[in-house]
Scaffold this motif. Structure first.
Motif, mmCIF file in Angstrom:
data_model
loop_
_atom_site.group_PDB
_atom_site.id
_atom_site.type_symbol
_atom_site.label_atom_id
_atom_site.label_comp_id
_atom_site.label_asym_id
_atom_site.label_seq_id
_atom_site.Cartn_x
_atom_site.Cartn_y
_atom_site.Cartn_z
ATOM 1 N N THR A 317 0.832 -1.195 0.000
ATOM 2 C CA THR A 317 0.000 0.000 0.000
ATOM 3 C C THR A 317 0.868 1.247 0.000
ATOM 4 O OG1 THR A 317 -1.688 -1.212 1.232
ATOM 5 C CG2 THR A 317 -1.837 1.195 1.247
ATOM 6 N N CYS A 318 1.966 1.211 0.763
ATOM 7 C CA CYS A 318 2.872 2.357 0.805
ATOM 8 C C CYS A 318 4.270 1.864 1.163
ATOM 9 C CB CYS A 318 2.415 3.396 1.832
ATOM 10 S SG CYS A 318 2.384 2.796 3.524
ATOM 11 N N GLY A 319 5.270 2.710 0.914
ATOM 12 C CA GLY A 319 6.658 2.430 1.300
ATOM 13 C C GLY A 319 7.175 3.653 2.042
ATOM 14 N N PHE A 320 7.053 3.658 3.362
ATOM 15 C CA PHE A 320 7.123 4.875 4.168
ATOM 16 C C PHE A 320 8.508 5.088 4.772
ATOM 17 C CE2 PHE A 320 6.184 7.500 7.937
ATOM 18 C CZ PHE A 320 5.351 8.464 7.378
ATOM 19 N N PHE A 321 8.966 6.350 4.733
ATOM 20 C CA PHE A 321 10.186 6.783 5.416
ATOM 21 C C PHE A 321 9.802 7.821 6.470
ATOM 22 C CE2 PHE A 321 11.813 5.095 1.520
ATOM 23 C CZ PHE A 321 13.086 4.618 1.803
ATOM 24 N N PRO A 322 10.341 7.734 7.686
ATOM 25 C CA PRO A 322 9.974 8.706 8.735
ATOM 26 C C PRO A 322 10.652 10.061 8.541
ATOM 27 C CG PRO A 322 11.557 7.118 9.589
ATOM 28 C CD PRO A 322 11.222 6.671 8.195
ATOM 29 N N ILE A 323 10.186 11.047 9.309
ATOM 30 C CA ILE A 323 10.768 12.395 9.289
ATOM 31 C C ILE A 323 12.119 12.363 10.008
ATOM 32 C CG2 ILE A 323 10.464 14.802 10.036
ATOM 33 C CD1 ILE A 323 7.411 14.229 10.086
ATOM 34 N N ASP A 324 13.126 12.933 9.371
ATOM 35 C CA ASP A 324 14.441 13.052 10.011
ATOM 36 C C ASP A 324 15.150 14.279 9.440
ATOM 37 O OD1 ASP A 324 15.284 12.238 7.489
ATOM 38 O OD2 ASP A 324 16.101 10.312 8.137
ATOM 39 N N GLU A 325 16.436 14.389 9.723
ATOM 40 C CA GLU A 325 17.196 15.567 9.297
ATOM 41 C C GLU A 325 17.178 15.730 7.781
ATOM 42 O OE1 GLU A 325 18.577 18.905 10.463
ATOM 43 O OE2 GLU A 325 18.549 17.355 12.019
ATOM 44 N N GLU A 326 17.196 14.618 7.056
ATOM 45 C CA GLU A 326 17.185 14.691 5.592
ATOM 46 C C GLU A 326 15.870 15.275 5.083
ATOM 47 O OE1 GLU A 326 18.139 14.297 1.499
ATOM 48 O OE2 GLU A 326 19.327 14.553 3.325
ATOM 49 N N THR A 327 14.749 14.952 5.746
ATOM 50 C CA THR A 327 13.451 15.537 5.370
ATOM 51 C C THR A 327 13.501 17.053 5.501
ATOM 52 O OG1 THR A 327 12.532 13.605 6.527
ATOM 53 C CG2 THR A 327 10.968 15.223 5.669
ATOM 54 N N ILE A 328 14.048 17.522 6.617
ATOM 55 C CA ILE A 328 14.138 18.967 6.866
ATOM 56 C C ILE A 328 15.048 19.632 5.831
ATOM 57 C CG2 ILE A 328 14.823 20.729 8.552
ATOM 58 C CD1 ILE A 328 12.285 19.056 9.274
ATOM 59 N N ASN A 329 16.179 19.006 5.543
ATOM 60 C CA ASN A 329 17.103 19.557 4.545
ATOM 61 C C ASN A 329 16.409 19.698 3.193
ATOM 62 O OD1 ASN A 329 19.113 19.563 6.470
ATOM 63 N ND2 ASN A 329 20.047 17.642 5.790
ATOM 64 N N PHE A 330 15.631 18.687 2.829
ATOM 65 C CA PHE A 330 14.949 18.700 1.530
ATOM 66 C C PHE A 330 13.882 19.803 1.492
ATOM 67 C CE2 PHE A 330 11.580 17.269 -1.391
ATOM 68 C CZ PHE A 330 12.321 17.093 -2.553
ATOM 69 N N LEU A 331 13.109 19.938 2.558
ATOM 70 C CA LEU A 331 12.091 20.985 2.603
ATOM 71 C C LEU A 331 12.725 22.364 2.462
ATOM 72 C CD1 LEU A 331 9.870 19.549 5.487
ATOM 73 C CD2 LEU A 331 9.158 19.829 3.100
ATOM 74 N N ASN A 332 13.834 22.566 3.139
ATOM 75 C CA ASN A 332 14.546 23.847 3.013
ATOM 76 C C ASN A 332 15.073 24.046 1.598
ATOM 77 O OD1 ASN A 332 14.487 25.308 5.516
ATOM 78 N ND2 ASN A 332 15.755 23.706 6.430
ATOM 79 N N PHE A 333 15.696 23.009 1.046
ATOM 80 C CA PHE A 333 16.340 23.121 -0.263
ATOM 81 C C PHE A 333 15.332 23.388 -1.375
ATOM 82 C CE2 PHE A 333 18.557 21.457 -4.056
ATOM 83 C CZ PHE A 333 19.706 22.227 -3.985
ATOM 84 N N THR A 334 14.106 22.838 -1.214
ATOM 85 C CA THR A 334 13.083 23.014 -2.252
ATOM 86 C C THR A 334 12.219 24.251 -2.004
ATOM 87 O OG1 THR A 334 11.746 21.402 -1.031
ATOM 88 C CG2 THR A 334 12.959 20.591 -2.947
ATOM 89 N N ALA A 335 12.722 25.152 -1.161
ATOM 90 C CA ALA A 335 12.128 26.491 -0.973
ATOM 91 C C ALA A 335 10.752 26.456 -0.341
ATOM 92 C CB ALA A 335 12.094 27.249 -2.315
ATOM 93 N N ARG A 336 10.518 25.477 0.552
ATOM 94 C CA ARG A 336 9.289 25.517 1.349
ATOM 95 C C ARG A 336 9.362 26.703 2.313
ATOM 96 N NH1 ARG A 336 9.256 20.523 -1.293
ATOM 97 N NH2 ARG A 336 7.149 19.630 -1.239
ATOM 98 N N ASP A 337 8.190 27.156 2.721
ATOM 99 C CA ASP A 337 8.102 28.275 3.653
ATOM 100 C C ASP A 337 8.894 27.975 4.927
ATOM 101 O OD1 ASP A 337 6.543 30.814 4.534
ATOM 102 O OD2 ASP A 337 6.210 29.368 6.149
ATOM 103 N N ALA A 338 9.689 28.932 5.379
ATOM 104 C CA ALA A 338 10.576 28.712 6.526
ATOM 105 C C ALA A 338 9.787 28.372 7.787
ATOM 106 C CB ALA A 338 11.446 29.948 6.763
ATOM 107 N N ASP A 339 8.637 29.023 8.000
ATOM 108 C CA ASP A 339 7.810 28.716 9.176
ATOM 109 C C ASP A 339 7.301 27.278 9.116
ATOM 110 O OD1 ASP A 339 8.169 31.232 10.202
ATOM 111 O OD2 ASP A 339 6.247 32.017 9.476
ATOM 112 N N ARG A 340 6.953 26.823 7.898
ATOM 113 C CA ARG A 340 6.454 25.452 7.742
ATOM 114 C C ARG A 340 7.545 24.437 8.095
ATOM 115 N NH1 ARG A 340 1.582 23.180 6.062
ATOM 116 N NH2 ARG A 340 1.128 25.348 6.480
#
Length: 897
Positions: A317-340
């Motif tokens: 049904t899904c192949g899930f990876f948890p939230i970690d430092e790499e998730t945060i790095n990716f959100l920042n790198f892809t220009a997500r809102d800083a508050d988000r």
């Protein structure tokens, strides 16, 4: 709706980040209130647990549901149905157009029932990305992209005008115009937030995990950034949009431990093909898969997304990876809102959803493990994504498969001259080499590796073989930006891998025409021509009518095979070609090192690329903005349109549902084997001129060059019901020795198109059934595979096992899915299609997974009885079936409210 406010465990808490307050439903608070220790619950199940806490209302979600999920840790499974409400819905245009058609038809039906059409309106956020319509008509030239875009707009003007109407008519409905990217990559790079927020009825900002369902099976790609999502049929997605929960059993969760890191010369594609093969062998259909272990620290988020993308191929049904430092790095790198981004980290840590080196491993139903360093370069083929072959054995494995693929041993060694050229082609030659699909074109590592292979090959003077059609279809415009920034697009262009469009293209059968002389040579010699593509699907008849063998490969290997030109060349040891001085050039001579790839990724990508490309993503270009469209709350249907027609599902619909009835005197429309895919049932690709759909279009004055694809015409049920079971590679045992959408009409035995036989049966009032083997309905989450089945008059499908989404879709269209008991098959019963079938025990009412008696009467009058398992799995599904479909169920409820 974000919350119901019941909250019996009093879990609502607040987070304050930089002076901004967010409310949330706290799992640690639930533990303290008596729920018990759930700290080692799989991360994916913590997402479901939060969903139940937030939506607890004492009716659809009860405290018993919450306790059942918390109690999962005891048995590692829970045989309990829960009501799950995803935050949003993602659609692509092939499945999105029919979904919007259904919504428009529901508005008309609501008017007919005396209700308010505005009640038919998405309650959950819905985003539709137009990515499935661009075809590779033109390739291998600087003008290919512009020409393909022009053809796309010309062919699809009716559909796009309809979507623009929907964009205006419905709330919470956004359209990402064509030429932007593939829906899953747009989701990964822009739409997904990892933590979602909504203002509740009290004006408070409520934070909760980003979750979704999508009308494309590869929605799972976003699991790589800890967003729980999977593919559903358009039917189920429409219900979610209209405020209905997804009824699901609490799943088993298989943990996949990763250790080590990729060794020199291997790619993320090789890793995902290995994982796909392992999980298919393990058996994870209907289960969640969650990745854990120290190997996660060696995977970029793009690598994780590549693995998550292939969940439909490994059956989970899904192949899930948890939230970690790499998730945060990716959100920042892809220009997500800083508050988000700050919220994501703070929320994950507050909820026990954060993974780091100190986090204890979750408890799983079962586990398996892979040392990533053991992965070898691989392909998958020639017919299924789970059939991995080592690159070093690709040639020998192809040659072993060739007699079966050919069916004509005399022609295996045959070479056929291509008219107007100085070359011949034979079986094994590669006619399509495509860098395509969401799986790999989202991953900068493999895309830039392809560019480096092209650069090195160009420097050596290597060229692509003249019989190979090459194409490059990136998943987003950011890919073009970094290929240009690295200076590698020029090298790809030099080898014919010019940009052809931003969309799925070859992976969904939009590979466009093969040059006519080549197609003629293949037909003349009955050759087994090959394709190599960086896609996720290689089912029979999907990629191109001319390619009988199709191999999935990493983008750099696609470039290598375009140069080699044949699967008969072992590219691990044979020369790909000669350099300017006549010296042989081998794959190792042009393959970049892992460090080279790493360096070019680091130097050519930047945050500004994402910020710029997604700054105005819903606006579209001048061509999109100039499309004229209808106004109003209900749609003005055009009777002359061959793309969008009013569907017949609600004709004669009454305010109240009827009861259940047995199926008596049914005939067998099709007898099918194992692994019948939704491509076999409802093809997405080219419409053949001599098919029922082709005849319909000709009768409506559509020239063959404008037939477009089945996928693009999913808004017209007349085309799609004629295309049901019309795949050119379908083998129906009712008409033995045939290939394609044919059957025999009984009792006269006349061979006919399946569509024509169905129409005759329906005229005579004869219900129909289909019998099939294992894994019925695998592949794309194609709602038309169920809709078309319904419109052909099929009342039940009896199979050895079902793919998850398709089983659900059958129920959603009022079709009964039934499963053979262990050891019983269409073959052990010796069915040939001349039988009549009586399915009883339904009239008195259906219970989930009950036993259903079936009497099969042979042509000689003898009868065999078999007890079948009813695969209506939940109480909600019983209601959908009673109402003759999920849309009818929703419509009646909304009308009565």
């Amino acid at each position: 709706m974000t919350t119901t406010g019941h909250d019996s465990l009093k879990t609502r808490r607040s987070l304050e980040i930089d002076g901004k307050k967010y409310d949330y439903y706290s799992i640690p608070a639930a533990q303290e209130a008596g729920l018990g220790d759930v700290s080692r619950l799989p991360f994916s199940l913590k997402v479901l647990l939060e969903n139940l806490l937030r939506h607890e209302d004492g009716r659809t979600v009860t405290s018993d549901d919450v306790n059942a999920l918390a109690g999962w840790l005891k048995d590692k499974k829970a045989d309990r149905e829960i009501a799950y409400r995803p935050a949003r819905v993602l659609m692509q245009d092939f499945t999105g157009v029919p979904a919007v058609v259904d919504l428009a038809a529901m508005r008309d039906a609501m008017v007919n029932l005396g209700g308010d059409p505005k009640k038919i309106n998405p309650l959950a956020q819905c985003d539709l990305v137009i990515d499935h319509s661009v075809m590779v008509d033109k390739a291998g030239s600087a003008s290919a992209f512009a020409e393909n875009v022009d053809l796309e707009m010309e062919r699809n003007g009716e559909r796009y005008a309809f979507l623009r109407w929907g964009q205006k008519a419905f709330n919470n409905f956004r359209v990402v115009p064509p030429g932007t990217g593939i829906c899953h990559q747009v989701n990964l790079e822009y739409l997904a937030q990892t933590v979602w927020t909504t203002e509740d009825q009290n004006g408070s900002e409520v934070a909760y995990p980003d979750t979704l369902v999508g009308t494309d099976s590869h929605t799972t790609m976003v699991n790589g950034m800890a967003v729980l999502g999977w593919g559903v049929g358009g039917i189920e997605a429409e219900a979610v949009m209209l405020g209905q929960p997804i009824s699901m059993l609490i799943p088993e969760v298989v943990g996949f431990k990763l250790t080590g890191k990729l060794k020199e010369g291997t790619t993320a594609t090789d890793l995902v093909l290995t994982i796909t093969q392992m999980l298919r062998a393990k058996g994870v259909v209907g289960k969640f898969v969650e990745f854990f272990g120290p190997g996660l620290d060696e995977l970029s988020l793009a690598d994780r997304a590549t693995i998550s993308n292939m969940a439909p191929e490994y059956g989970a049904t899904c192949g899930f990876f948890p939230i970690d430092e790499e998730t945060i790095n990716f959100l920042n790198f892809t220009a997500r809102d800083a508050d988000r981004v700050k919220l994501v980290e703070a929320y994950a840590k507050a909820q026990g959803m954060w993974r780091d080196a100190d986090t204890p491993d979750p408890v799983f139903t079962d586990t398996l493990e892979l040392d990533i360093s053991s992965v070898e370069p691989s392909l998958a083929g020639p017919k299924r994504p789970q059939d991995r072959v080592l690159l070093s054995e690709a040639t020998s494995e192809f040659q072993k498969a060739l007699p079966t693929l050919s069916g004509n041993n005399d022609g295996i060694e045959k070479k056929v001259a291509v008219a107007g050229t100085d070359y011949s082609i034979g079986s094994g030659d590669v006619i399509i080499a495509a860098i395509t699909s969401c799986t790999n074109t989202s991953n900068p590592g493999v895309m830039l590796a392809a560019g480096l292979v092209a650069r090195n090959a160009r420097a050596k003077g290597l060229k692509v073989k003249p019989w190979v059609k090459t194409s490059l279809a990136p998943g987003s415009k950011v890919v073009t930006d970094y290929l240009v920034e690295a200076g590698l697009q020029d090298d790809l262009d030099a080898l014919g891998f010019n940009l052809v469009g931003y969309g799925c293209t070859t992976c969904i059968g939009n590979s466009g025409p093969v040059a006519e002389p080549i197609a003629n040579a293949i037909a003349e010699g009955e050759l087994v021509a090959c394709s190599v593509l960086s896609g996720n699907r290689n089912f029979e008849g999907r990629v191109s009518p001319q390619a009988k063998a199709n191999y999935l490969a990493s983008p750099p290997l696609v470039v290598a095979y375009a140069i080699a030109g044949s699967l008969n060349i072992d590219i691990t040891k044979d020369a790909l070609g000669e350099d300017q001085d006549g010296n042989p050039v081998y794959l190792k001579d042009i393959w970049p090192t892992n460090q080279e790839v790493h360096d070019v990724v680091r130097d050519s990508l930047n945050r500004d690329m994402f910020a710029k490309r997604y700054s105005d993503v819903f606006a579209g270009d001048a061509a999109w903005q100039s499309i004229e469209t209808a106004e109003g709350q209900t749609y003005t249907w055009d009777a002359a349109s061959t793309y969008v027609q009013h569907p017949p599902y609600f004709e004669g619909m009454q305010k109240d549902a009827g009861g259940f009835s047995d199926i008596q005197g049914a005939r067998v429309l099709a007898l099918l084997g194992d692994s019948v895919t939704t491509d076999h049932i409802s093809p997405a690709g080219a419409i053949k001129a001599d098919s029922p759909a082709g005849e319909y279009l000709r009768d409506h004055n559509v020239p063959e060059k404008d037939f477009n694809s089945y996928g693009s015409r999913r808004g017209n049920h007349e085309v799609m019901m004629r295309g049901t079971f019309a795949n050119i590679r379908l083998r129906n045992e009712v008409a033995p020795g045939t290939e394609g959408g044919v059957t025999r009409h009984m009792p006269d035995g006349e061979q006919q198109w399946i569509y024509d036989a169905s129409m005759q049966y329906q005229k005579d009032g004869v219900p129909l059934v289909v019998f099939a083997g294992k894994e019925y309905g695998t592949g794309s989450s194609r709602d038309w595979a169920a809709k078309g089945t319904r419109l052909l008059g099929i009342k039940a499908v009896v199979a050895e096992s079902f793919e998850r989404i398709h089983r659900s879709n059958l129920v959603g269209m009022g079709i009964l899915p039934l499963q053979f008991p262990e050891g019983v098959t269409r073959q052990t019963l010796k069915l040939d299609g001349t039988e009549t079938v009586d399915i009883t025990g339904i009239e008195g009412g259906i219970k989930p997974r009950m036993t259903v008696p079936c009497a099969i009467t042979r042509a000689d009058g003898s009868t065999v009885n078999v007890d079948l398992l009813c695969r209506i799995d939940t109480l909600d599904e019983v209601e959908y079936y009673r109402h003759e479909g999920i849309l009818q169920y929703v419509l009646r409820n909304l009308s009565a409210s």
